[in-house]
Design a protein around this motif. Structure first.
Motif: not given
Length: 753
Positions: A118-132, A138-147
């Motif tokens: 999967v391309d990063a440009k496809e999933v990155l906007p979804l990750w930041f919407r999931l922060f809400k 879930l936030r901790k998992l997403l932060l570690s994965h993005i970095v």
């Protein structure tokens, strides 16, 4: 089940768990393609039913998603629909999904992204919407994965195009000023900056815009970043990572018996701790401080000060504002006159964190600040802190603050205030006040001794020494102490046994460079000497005679002045003091001639090394050590300690002012130092006991130790004592021989003779 030849077409479907099928598919993807296609169709039917009730929990669906996330990269075309379905469900029903189902879908996308399915440009906007979504795990998992994902992309070589796209998206998230998504995007940018992945100036300037956010958490994180501090979440993660190896290491020391397995486990724990330490060191270091690369420091500081003056945030946030503004003024040498009256209102001994505020106030002073704008601040500190009604610690901190301000802008000190502070050198209640007063006296002995009373100026005071007027800049020619570096290299060449000195080496380098150009003509040595002599004579004849052929009479003084002017034009290290006492046409004294000769020799050596050698950072470090060594030559005892302490504590006037400098000599600082020394001694004792095997045995006391605590009546009836009554002479001699042998071993072991 064997998966060989044509048996695959006629065999039945796989019977077993999804984990077993996953293992089989990874071993032989083509042999189990039909089973994977069947599971994909099963997934589509499950998803169709799940969308009717998205709030329901489904364990089977979670297992199926985990299975397909592992095998989908093996069937890229057939399983292309799988990530699209996951993305659409998470985007539509992210708030109402069951916690376990949502986590399984996010983990599946993370796995597919790590395998570049999967391309990063496809999933990155979804990750930041999931922060809400209100899910902390879930936030901790997403932060570690993005970095980690961005870190992997830039592991071998940086990809500027992809980085720019990701940065632009995160900048847009910060610009939206969303309290949750903006804070997490800011955290990711800061984390990548500290990991030296995104270190561009644009990153720092975008983070600086978050200092004006309407949300306190976003604003506080950006201010702490500019001050060089870690976000709170990052500190908690680092502390938790470091505590586990230390606990395991302490637990390993309590074993009663040492075995190979336990020693191996202990070495593993030690290596893990060392790895974490190295990781943390590389994690903290950055190329530049973030505050040094601001595009418009003057405008940014003015805007931040106006926000500080009208803010209603809590006091900790206002302190962060003051810290950032003081650092900007200190580093960029900007002038912000409205800042000093604002800080002045907090100059009270009972003010919370007043030491930090005073440190920032003194840090915001530099030589370009007008002394008139600092006079009110100085008098406020003197009236509230340096008075007989204040406590000893308050007087000490007040005098130290005034000293730091005067070190950066000496013109702000008046004669009356300085002599009042000097009177505290006889303060009998506390020694710290006396030491602070003496430090102020010592400072003005070096700057301008005539401001002090005659008894405080010292024995060798130079009353002609004055502080330069406001606005004057003293430009230095060359590098101070460069002749020491040349002498060091010459001595090193002599120690190494080389016959050629530095001048010969430099001339050899120049000849090599000239020979490379190919413009020189080879001639014999005799011809070259004759040509040189003839050229000199011709030059003298042409320059010394006029058109009529007669000599022009000139005085010796004029010749010397012309030579000195030519030397001054050629030498980079000459200063104005070398020729300021010389008037044109006047005869030179012996002292002036000797001074000019020594200055010219020093400047020639310094200019020679500057012309022929590139100075590296290592050379500058060596030069600082040589200058300090020259300063300490002929100085012993307390004077040497004082010079070393002044170098370590005072430092450069451009450095930051810490609270330890202001609290120096105070009772609070002395108590803290005593506690630190006590803790250091206790830690050393524990280390010494562990190294010398003096620690207590973890399995309880031995039988020999238990005998020492028994009553005499019990010992008298023991078998060892009763048996000695019936010993023969042979047994007594044998026991005595054994005791003597044991005593000899003990004596040699302890170092006896």
């Amino acid at each position: 089940m064997s998966g060989q030849g044509g048996v695959l077409d006629s065999r039945q479907s796989f019977k077993g768990t999804l984990l077993q099928l996953q293992d089989k598919v990874k071993r032989d993807p083509g042999g189990y393609k039909d089973d994977v296609m069947m599971q994909l169709r099963h997934f589509e039917s499950k998803i169709a039913l799940f969308q009717l009730t998205p709030t329901a929990a489904s364990k089977d669906l979670c297992e199926l998603i985990a299975f397909l996330s592992h095998v989908a990269p093996l069937f890229k075309e057939e399983a292309r629909i799988f990530p699209k379905e996951i993305l659409s469900i998470l985007d539509k029903h992210k708030d109402v999904l069951d916690r376990n189902v949502r986590k399984a879908m996010v983990q599946a996308l993370c796995l597919l992204r790590s395998r570049h399915y999967v391309d990063a440009k496809e999933v990155l906007p979804l990750w930041f919407r999931l922060f809400k979504v209100k899910d902390k795990e879930l936030r901790k998992l997403l932060l570690s994965h993005i970095v980690s994902d961005i870190k992997k992309m830039n592991a071998k070589t940086k990809n500027p195009q992809v980085n720019k796209q990701l940065q632009n998206y995160m900048y847009s998230v910060i610009a939206e000023d969303d309290p949750i998504a903006g804070r997490h995007a800011l955290w990711v940018i800061i984390d990548l900056y500290r990991r030296k992945i995104w270190t561009e100036d644009k990153v720092v300037n975008v983070v600086s815009t978050a200092c004006f956010s309407k949300h306190t958490k976003v604003m506080s994180m950006a201010l702490r970043f500019l001050m060089g501090h870690f976000p709170k979440d990052m500190e908690e993660d680092e502390d938790s990572d470091d505590e586990e190896p230390q606990k395991a290491l302490k637990k390993g020391r309590n074993y009663a018996k040492k075995t190979k397995a336990r020693s191996t486990a202990k070495e593993k724990v030690k290596s893990k701790m060392e790895k974490n330490a190295r990781k943390q060191e590389s994690y903290v270091e950055t190329v530049f401080q973030p505050i040094e690369v601001l595009n418009d420091p003057q405008g940014f500081a003015e805007k931040l000060l106006s926000q500080l003056q009208r803010t209603k945030e809590r006091f900790n946030v206002r302190m962060q504002h003051m810290g950032v503004i003081s650092s900007i003024i200190n580093i960029h040498k900007i002038i912000l006159l409205n800042y000093y009256p604002y800080v002045q209102r907090y100059m009270e001994p009972h003010q919370q964190h007043v030491t930090h505020i005073m440190a920032w106030a003194s840090q915001a002073v530099h030589s370009l600040v007008p002394p008139e704008s600092l006079h009110s601040l100085m008098m406020t500190i003197a009236n509230h802190f340096v008075s007989d009604k204040a406590t000893s610690d308050a007087i000490t901190v007040g005098i130290n603050t005034l000293r730091e301000i005067c070190r950066r802008q000496p013109l702000v000190m008046t004669e009356d205030l300085l002599q009042d502070i000097a009177q505290y050198k006889r303060f009998k209640k506390d020694k710290g006040v006396v030491m602070a007063s003496r430090s102020m006296i010592q400072l003005f002995r070096e700057l301008q001794p005539d401001l002090l009373a005659r008894k405080d100026r010292g024995r060798d005071a130079d009353t002609n020494k004055k502080i330069t007027t406001f606005g004057t800049q003293v430009s230095e020619g060359g590098i101070d102490g460069l002749e020491l570096l040349e002498d060091y290299y010459k001595e090193k060449a002599e120690r190494d046994g080389s016959k050629a000195d530095l001048d010969e080496e430099w001339s050899a380098e120049e000849s090599d460079e000239d020979s490379e150009s190919g413009s020189w003509i080879s001639v014999s040595e005799e011809d070259s000497h004759d040509d040189i002599k003839g050229a000199d004579n011709d030059h003298m004849d042409e320059g010394s005679a006029d058109e009529s052929g007669e000599w022009v009479s000139c005085s010796e003084e004029d010749e010397e002045m012309e030579e000195s002017e030519s030397e001054d034009g050629q030498q980079a290290g000459d200063t104005f003091e070398a020729v300021k006492d010389i008037t044109p046409g006047a005869p030179l004294t012996r002292e002036q001639i000797a001074k000019r000769e020594t200055d010219s020799q020093v400047s020639i050596g310094a200019g020679r090394i500057m012309e022929t050698k590139f100075l590296t950072p290592r050379d500058f470090q060596l030069l600082e050590r040589l200058k300090q060594k020259r300063l300490e030559e002929g100085v012993t005892g307390n004077e040497k300690k004082r010079l070393k302490r002044r170098k370590n504590d005072d430092g450069d006037v451009h450095n930051e002012v810490s609270t330890d400098v202001l609290e120096e000599y105070s009772i609070k600082k002395r108590k803290r130092d005593a506690e630190e020394r006590k803790n250091h001694t206790e830690a050393y004792r524990e280390t010494y006991k562990a190294a010398n095997k003096i620690s207590k045995k973890a399995g309880g006391t031995t039988n020999q130790q238990k005998k020492k605590g028994k009553l005499a009546q019990m010992v008298m009836r023991s078998r060892s004592v009763q048996g000695r009554k019936y010993e023969t002479g042979k047994d007594k001699r044998k026991r005595a021989k054994h005791a003597a042998k044991k005593n000899t071993k003990f004596r040699y072991k302890k170092g006896g003779h």
